[in-house]
Write a protein that holds these residues in place. Structure first.
Motif, PDB file in Angstrom:
ATOM      1  N   PHE A 237      12.883  -9.052 -13.136  1.00 23.00           N
ATOM      2  CA  PHE A 237      13.000  -8.074 -11.705  1.00 23.00           C
ATOM      3  C   PHE A 237      14.391  -8.181 -11.201  1.00 23.00           C
ATOM      4  N   ALA A 238      14.586  -9.425 -10.934  1.00 22.54           N
ATOM      5  CA  ALA A 238      16.055  -9.635 -10.216  1.00 22.54           C
ATOM      6  C   ALA A 238      17.336  -9.047 -11.022  1.00 22.54           C
ATOM      7  N   LYS A 239      17.018  -9.110 -12.286  1.00 24.93           N
ATOM      8  CA  LYS A 239      18.312  -8.530 -13.272  1.00 24.93           C
ATOM      9  C   LYS A 239      18.653  -7.418 -13.167  1.00 24.93           C
ATOM     10  N   ARG A 240      17.569  -6.408 -12.315  1.00 30.01           N
ATOM     11  CA  ARG A 240      17.799  -4.890 -12.350  1.00 30.01           C
ATOM     12  C   ARG A 240      18.582  -4.724 -11.038  1.00 30.01           C
ATOM     13  N   PHE A 241      19.099  -5.755 -10.300  1.00 32.39           N
ATOM     14  CA  PHE A 241      19.759  -5.454  -9.136  1.00 32.39           C
ATOM     15  C   PHE A 241      20.993  -6.409  -9.102  1.00 32.39           C
ATOM     16  N   ASP A 242      21.799  -5.816  -8.214  1.00 29.24           N
ATOM     17  CA  ASP A 242      22.968  -6.762  -7.780  1.00 29.24           C
ATOM     18  C   ASP A 242      22.503  -7.846  -7.000  1.00 29.24           C
TER      19      ASP A 242
ATOM     20  N   ASP B 161       5.263 -15.834 -11.470  1.00 30.97           N
ATOM     21  CA  ASP B 161       6.038 -16.044 -12.647  1.00 30.97           C
ATOM     22  C   ASP B 161       7.385 -16.070 -12.764  1.00 30.97           C
ATOM     23  N   LEU B 162       7.989 -17.153 -13.048  1.00 31.36           N
ATOM     24  CA  LEU B 162       9.381 -17.168 -13.077  1.00 31.36           C
ATOM     25  C   LEU B 162      10.282 -16.312 -13.986  1.00 31.36           C
ATOM     26  N   ASP B 163       9.663 -16.072 -15.223  1.00 28.08           N
ATOM     27  CA  ASP B 163      10.284 -15.072 -15.972  1.00 28.08           C
ATOM     28  C   ASP B 163      10.262 -13.824 -15.418  1.00 28.08           C
ATOM     29  N   ALA B 164       9.208 -13.451 -15.199  1.00 29.40           N
ATOM     30  CA  ALA B 164       9.155 -11.850 -14.559  1.00 29.40           C
ATOM     31  C   ALA B 164       9.780 -11.892 -13.288  1.00 29.40           C
ATOM     32  N   LEU B 165       9.986 -12.787 -12.468  1.00 26.56           N
ATOM     33  CA  LEU B 165      10.789 -12.604 -11.464  1.00 26.56           C
ATOM     34  C   LEU B 165      12.139 -12.450 -11.500  1.00 26.56           C
TER      35      LEU B 165
ATOM     36  N   ALA C 227       7.018 -22.729  -1.441  1.00 27.20           N
ATOM     37  CA  ALA C 227       5.637 -21.918  -0.945  1.00 27.20           C
ATOM     38  C   ALA C 227       4.655 -22.486  -1.106  1.00 27.20           C
ATOM     39  N   GLY C 228       4.404 -23.506  -1.863  1.00 25.79           N
ATOM     40  CA  GLY C 228       3.325 -24.287  -2.304  1.00 25.79           C
ATOM     41  C   GLY C 228       2.400 -23.219  -3.366  1.00 25.79           C
ATOM     42  N   ARG C 229       1.051 -22.754  -2.900  1.00 27.21           N
ATOM     43  CA  ARG C 229       0.352 -22.000  -4.186  1.00 27.21           C
ATOM     44  C   ARG C 229       0.450 -20.620  -3.753  1.00 27.21           C
ATOM     45  N   GLU C 230       1.329 -20.376  -2.531  1.00 27.60           N
ATOM     46  CA  GLU C 230       1.384 -18.779  -2.455  1.00 27.60           C
ATOM     47  C   GLU C 230       2.336 -18.009  -3.124  1.00 27.60           C
ATOM     48  N   PRO C 231       1.957 -16.807  -3.225  1.00 23.99           N
ATOM     49  CA  PRO C 231       2.833 -15.958  -4.147  1.00 23.99           C
ATOM     50  C   PRO C 231       4.227 -15.797  -3.182  1.00 23.99           C
ATOM     51  N   ILE C 232       5.303 -15.483  -3.897  1.00 18.39           N
ATOM     52  CA  ILE C 232       6.652 -15.245  -3.067  1.00 18.39           C
ATOM     53  C   ILE C 232       6.907 -13.877  -3.349  1.00 18.39           C
ATOM     54  N   ILE C 233       7.721 -13.214  -2.326  1.00 20.58           N
ATOM     55  CA  ILE C 233       8.028 -11.812  -2.329  1.00 20.58           C
ATOM     56  C   ILE C 233       9.514 -11.964  -2.778  1.00 20.58           C
TER      57      ILE C 233
ATOM     58  N   ARG D 198       0.730  -1.048  -0.027  1.00 14.89           N
ATOM     59  CA  ARG D 198       0.055   0.082  -0.040  1.00 14.89           C
ATOM     60  C   ARG D 198       1.102   1.233  -0.041  1.00 14.89           C
ATOM     61  N   PHE D 199       2.161   1.275   0.257  1.00  8.00           N
ATOM     62  CA  PHE D 199       2.935   2.216   0.514  1.00  8.00           C
ATOM     63  C   PHE D 199       4.233   2.098  -0.270  1.00  8.00           C
ATOM     64  N   PRO D 200       3.865   2.336  -1.931  1.00 10.53           N
ATOM     65  CA  PRO D 200       5.016   1.891  -2.666  1.00 10.53           C
ATOM     66  C   PRO D 200       6.232   2.928  -2.690  1.00 10.53           C
ATOM     67  N   ASP D 201       6.135   4.155  -2.248  1.00 11.85           N
ATOM     68  CA  ASP D 201       7.079   4.877  -2.048  1.00 11.85           C
ATOM     69  C   ASP D 201       8.026   4.817  -0.796  1.00 11.85           C
ATOM     70  N   LEU D 202       7.561   4.000   0.092  1.00 13.96           N
ATOM     71  CA  LEU D 202       8.339   3.912   1.333  1.00 13.96           C
ATOM     72  C   LEU D 202       9.157   2.540   1.363  1.00 13.96           C
ATOM     73  N   ILE D 203       8.662   1.562   0.569  1.00 16.25           N
ATOM     74  CA  ILE D 203       9.314   0.075   0.571  1.00 16.25           C
ATOM     75  C   ILE D 203      10.519   0.007  -0.531  1.00 16.25           C
ATOM     76  N   PRO D 204      11.448  -1.039  -0.510  1.00 18.71           N
ATOM     77  CA  PRO D 204      12.493  -1.209  -1.235  1.00 18.71           C
ATOM     78  C   PRO D 204      11.736  -1.566  -2.689  1.00 18.71           C
ATOM     79  N   PRO D 205      12.299  -1.605  -3.969  1.00 16.58           N
ATOM     80  CA  PRO D 205      11.767  -2.173  -5.094  1.00 16.58           C
ATOM     81  C   PRO D 205      11.065  -3.661  -4.698  1.00 16.58           C
ATOM     82  N   THR D 206       9.758  -4.000  -5.184  1.00 19.88           N
ATOM     83  CA  THR D 206       9.363  -5.109  -4.698  1.00 19.88           C
ATOM     84  C   THR D 206       8.586  -6.119  -5.763  1.00 19.88           C
ATOM     85  N   PHE D 207       8.947  -7.297  -5.880  1.00 18.00           N
ATOM     86  CA  PHE D 207       8.027  -8.062  -6.886  1.00 18.00           C
ATOM     87  C   PHE D 207       7.265  -8.949  -5.950  1.00 18.00           C
TER      88      PHE D 207
END
Length: 311
Positions: free
Chosen positions: A147-152, A140-144, A188-194, A127-136
């Motif tokens: 995302f990860a390739k943008r950071f060290d 979706d493995l390709d999307a993850l 994680a089963g069926r749950e999303p990961i962060i 709910r607070f995108p301006d306060l949190i670190p970049p987050t996924f």
């Protein structure tokens, strides 16, 4: 008042630092009657929510409790019920909040069951995108990977565990990244990961900011130890003294309207390098450490608030 604490088994308490024990001891010192039960001992039958509860006396040293009686009592017989069991925030936890919503309105249940459901501790920060670190958040493995390739480096987190459990650090450039991410999702089963950008500033600490009644009233810093980047005490981190700064107060002020909307009296915000990472509303801890460092006496302030609400 007659007070019940829904919590993990009393014998499992870490006596030297347990926040629930400190809350119970302060209530007892004020002359209130103390009972406890586990979530598995709460049930609905005959149109009434009941609990197999135990009346105890407590102290902040071993042996930390003395049992006096056990009885099945209607939840409405208690003036206050504290929800203090630890995550995982699974369907068992969620289902328990639905039972607690059937407790008569004359009983004050804290934090409010619906509020706990509506503020899952990691996902509610979205709910607070301006306060949190970049987050996924997703599966979706390709999307993850993109995302990860943008950071060290990134950290991968289970969505509903606590205490740093299951959290790992990974780099998209490493050849086994997709394999590790796939295994992480499977666990994680069926749950999303962060996934979040890894913040090197965690070496300087993961700050717990205590919020009571919407106001930031103190903080404790947790430092990672050895080669572990996790600062959680359950993962071996060490608590040290710290102070609230302007950024902490800014974050607390931003989150306060949500806490008020959901009737969350007591919460703990986790802040790394000025970024909000969690909003803890189930069983915020570290108040004993705060007191040892000369900070606010949260159990006293907490029961001042509760007694005022009960008048």
């Amino acid at each position: 008042m007659r007070i019940a604490v829904q919590m993990d088994p009393i014998d499992s308490m870490v006596v030297e630092r347990d926040t629930s024990l400190a809350l119970m001891a302060e209530a007892q010192a004020r002359g209130h009657e103390i009972w406890w039960f586990t979530p598995n001992e709460l049930f609905f039958e005959g149109g009434v929510v009941q609990a197999r509860a135990r009346r105890v006396s407590v102290r902040l040293a071993r042996p930390h409790y003395e049992a006096h009686e056990e009885a099945i009592r209607e939840a409405g017989a208690f003036d206050v019920i504290l929800i203090r069991q630890d995550p995982p925030f699974d369907m068992g936890y969620v289902s328990n909040t639905y039972l607690l919503e059937r407790v008569p309105a004359a009983t004050l249940v804290l934090n409010r069951p619906q509020g706990i459901r509506n503020i899952p501790e990691k996902l509610s920060t979205l709910r607070f995108p301006d306060l949190i670190p970049p987050t996924f958040v997703g599966r979706d493995l390709d999307a993850l990977e993109a995302f990860a390739k943008r950071f060290d480096a990134v950290v991968l987190k289970p969505a509903f565990l606590a205490g740093g459990e299951g959290v790992i650090k990974a780099r998209a450039r490493e050849p086994d990244f997709r394999w590790r991410a796939t295994k992480f999702m499977e666990e994680a089963g069926r749950e999303p990961i962060i996934a979040q950008e890894f913040l090197p500033g965690v070496k300087d600490g993961d700050k717990r900011v205590f919020v009571l009644g919407g106001e930031a009233i103190g903080a404790v810093m947790r430092l990672p130890q050895g080669d572990d980047f996790r600062a959680n005490l359950h993962a071996g981190g060490r608590a040290v003294k710290t102070d609230l700064d302007a950024r902490d107060r800014e974050i607390a002020a931003a989150v306060a309207p949500l806490l008020a909307e959901e009737s969350i009296l007591f919460a703990g915000l986790d802040v790394i390098a000025g970024r909000l990472t969690e909003i803890n509303v189930t069983s915020p801890t570290l108040v004993r450490e705060l007191a040892r460092f000369g900070g606010a006496d949260i159990p006293k302030l907490f029961w001042d608030r509760v007694e005022a609400l009960r008048k």
